[in-house]
Motif scaffolding. Structure first.
Motif, short mmCIF file in Angstrom:
data_model
loop_
_atom_site.label_atom_id
_atom_site.label_comp_id
_atom_site.label_asym_id
_atom_site.label_seq_id
_atom_site.Cartn_x
_atom_site.Cartn_y
_atom_site.Cartn_z
N GLY A 66 27.38 3.48 13.21
CA GLY A 66 26.55 3.82 12.05
C GLY A 66 26.83 5.22 11.55
O GLY A 66 26.95 5.46 10.35
N LEU A 84 23.04 4.30 -0.70
CA LEU A 84 23.79 3.92 0.50
C LEU A 84 23.03 2.86 1.29
O LEU A 84 21.81 2.97 1.45
CB LEU A 84 23.99 5.16 1.39
N VAL A 102 24.78 -2.28 11.26
CA VAL A 102 25.71 -2.39 12.40
C VAL A 102 25.30 -3.59 13.24
O VAL A 102 24.10 -3.87 13.41
CB VAL A 102 25.70 -1.09 13.23
N ARG A 140 26.82 3.21 19.57
CA ARG A 140 28.18 3.66 19.94
C ARG A 140 28.82 4.51 18.85
O ARG A 140 30.01 4.74 18.88
CB ARG A 140 29.09 2.43 20.14
N VAL A 151 19.18 6.99 0.77
CA VAL A 151 19.08 5.82 1.62
C VAL A 151 17.60 5.53 1.83
O VAL A 151 16.79 6.45 1.91
CB VAL A 151 19.85 6.05 2.95
N GLU A 152 17.26 4.25 1.87
CA GLU A 152 15.86 3.85 2.06
C GLU A 152 15.75 3.06 3.36
O GLU A 152 16.61 2.24 3.65
CB GLU A 152 15.41 2.92 0.92
C1 LIG Z 1 20.74 2.29 11.61
C2 LIG Z 1 22.00 1.69 12.24
C3 LIG Z 1 23.02 1.47 11.11
C4 LIG Z 1 22.55 2.69 13.25
O1 LIG Z 1 23.80 2.19 13.69
P1 LIG Z 1 24.42 2.60 15.13
O2 LIG Z 1 25.85 2.22 15.11
O3 LIG Z 1 23.55 2.10 16.21
O4 LIG Z 1 24.26 4.18 15.04
P2 LIG Z 1 25.03 5.22 15.97
O5 LIG Z 1 25.54 4.59 17.21
O6 LIG Z 1 25.97 5.96 15.09
O7 LIG Z 1 23.81 6.09 16.41
C5 LIG Z 1 23.49 7.24 15.80
C6 LIG Z 1 22.11 7.62 16.28
O8 LIG Z 1 21.16 6.67 15.83
C7 LIG Z 1 20.22 6.41 16.87
N1 LIG Z 1 19.91 4.99 16.78
C8 LIG Z 1 19.24 4.48 15.71
N2 LIG Z 1 19.03 3.17 15.88
C9 LIG Z 1 19.59 2.82 17.07
C10 LIG Z 1 19.67 1.58 17.79
N3 LIG Z 1 19.13 0.47 17.32
N4 LIG Z 1 20.35 1.58 18.95
C11 LIG Z 1 20.87 2.71 19.43
N5 LIG Z 1 20.80 3.89 18.79
C12 LIG Z 1 20.15 3.97 17.62
C13 LIG Z 1 20.82 6.85 18.17
O9 LIG Z 1 19.82 7.60 18.80
C14 LIG Z 1 22.01 7.67 17.78
O10 LIG Z 1 21.78 8.97 18.08
P3 LIG Z 1 22.51 9.65 19.37
O11 LIG Z 1 23.97 9.33 19.25
O12 LIG Z 1 22.20 11.08 19.21
O13 LIG Z 1 21.87 8.98 20.54
C15 LIG Z 1 21.69 0.36 12.96
O14 LIG Z 1 20.64 0.57 13.90
C16 LIG Z 1 21.29 -0.78 12.02
O15 LIG Z 1 22.14 -1.52 11.54
N6 LIG Z 1 19.96 -0.93 11.73
C17 LIG Z 1 19.46 -1.96 10.82
C18 LIG Z 1 19.77 -1.67 9.35
C19 LIG Z 1 19.25 -0.32 8.90
O16 LIG Z 1 18.18 0.11 9.26
N7 LIG Z 1 20.05 0.38 8.07
C20 LIG Z 1 19.72 1.72 7.58
C21 LIG Z 1 19.12 1.74 6.23
S1 LIG Z 1 20.06 0.92 4.96
#
Ligand SMILES: CC(C)(COP(=O)(O)OP(=O)(O)OC[C@H]1O[C@@H](n2cnc3c(N)ncnc32)[C@H](O)[C@@H]1OP(=O)(O)O)[C@@H](O)C(=O)NCCC(=O)NCCS
Length: 177
Positions: A91, A77, A81, A88, A112-113
Motif C-alpha cells: 500500500g 486517489l 491491497v 508488507r 483520499v477518503e
Molecule cells: C490501506 C491498505 C491499502 C494498506 O495496504 P498495505 O499493503 O497493508 O499497507 P502497507 O503494508 O504499506 O502498510 C503501511 C502501514 O499501514 C498500516 N496498516 C494499515 N492497514 C493495515 C492492515 N490491514 N494490515 C497491516 N498493516 C496495515 C501498517 O501499520 C503499516 O505501517 P507500518 O509499516 O509502520 O507497520 C489496505 O489495508 C487496504 O487495501 N485496505 C482496504 C481499502 C482501503 O481502505 N483503501 C484506502 C482508501 S481508498
C-alpha cells in the motif's frame, strides 16, 4: 513486487483480486468492478496501476483521477491491497508511486477518503505526508445500512522536498517511478 501501468493483460488478475475482497473494502473503489467495466478502464481518463507478485497475480491496485473544472488540479486517489498481502509495504509503495505521478503531472493536491475508524490506514497516509482535511460525519452507509463517518486526507505538492525526502517521495521521483 512490481508496479505496472494497468494493461489489458492484467484485467483477468485484477478482477480476481476484486473478487477476493470483502464488500467493506470494495465500498471505497466506488466503481463497477465487473470484467467488462475493468476492461474499459484501460482507455478511461486517469491513471491506474497494479502491483504484481512474482507469479503474475495482482496483489494491489491504485487509481488516480484528476477532478474536473475548478478542481482539475486535485487528484482523487484510491487503492486496495489483497488482504493476504497486507502489512508488507504494498500500500505504501502504490501510494508513493501515485504521488510521484501526480507531482510530475502537475496536480497540486491529492486527496483520499476512508472510513474514520480505519486508524492504521490513516496512520499510513499521515506517515507519507498526507494531512487531515475533513471529517464528514454520517457521510456514507456501509453494506448493513449503518451511517459512518468519512475522513478526507490531502497531500499538497507545495510541501517541501525536504519533507518529502523524509518519506521517500523525492527518491521515487528521481527513480522515475
Ligand atoms: C490501506 C491498505 C491499502 C494498506 O495496504 P498495505 O499493503 O497493508 O499497507 P502497507 O503494508 O504499506 O502498510 C503501511 C502501514 O499501514 C498500516 N496498516 C494499515 N492497514 C493495515 C492492515 N490491514 N494490515 C497491516 N498493516 C496495515 C501498517 O501499520 C503499516 O505501517 P507500518 O509499516 O509502520 O507497520 C489496505 O489495508 C487496504 O487495501 N485496505 C482496504 C481499502 C482501503 O481502505 N483503501 C484506502 C482508501 S481508498
Amino acid at each position: 513486487m512490481t508496479i505496472a501501468d494497468l494493461k489489458p493483460e492484467h484485467v483477468e488478475q485484477l478482477v480476481a483480486l476484486f473478487q477476493r475482497l470483502p464488500d467493506s473494502d470494495l465500498t471505497f473503489i466506488k466503481e463497477d468492478v465487473s470484467p467488462a467495466a475493468v476492461t474499459r478502464w484501460i482507455d478511461a481518463p486517469g491513471w491506474r496501476w497494479v502491483d504484481l507478485a512474482e507469479d503474475g497475480s495482482v496483489i494491489g491496485y491504485a487509481a488516480l483521477r484528476a477532478q474536473t473544472g475548478w478542481s482539475d488540479h486535485v487528484g482523487d486517489l484510491r487503492l486496495v491491497v489483497d488482504p493476504a498481502a497486507r502489512g508488507r509495504g504494498v500500500g505504501r509503495a502504490l501510494t508513493l508511486h501515485a504521488l510521484g505521478h501526480a507531482l510530475r503531472s502537475g496536480l497540486l493536491k491529492v486527496v483520499v477518503e476512508l472510513p474514520a475508524e480505519q486508524t492504521r490506514t490513516i496512520d499510513m497516509f499521515l506517515g507519507l505526508g498526507f494531512t487531515g482535511e475533513a471529517l464528514l460525519r454520517d457521510h456514507f452507509r456501509d453494506r448493513t445500512g449503518q451511517l459512518r463517518d468519512l475522513v478526507m486526507l490531502a497531500h499538497f505538492a507545495e510541501q517541501t522536498y525536504e519533507a518529502m525526502d523524509l518519506v521517500g517521495v523525492a527518491d521515487a521521483l528521481e527513480e522515475g517511478l
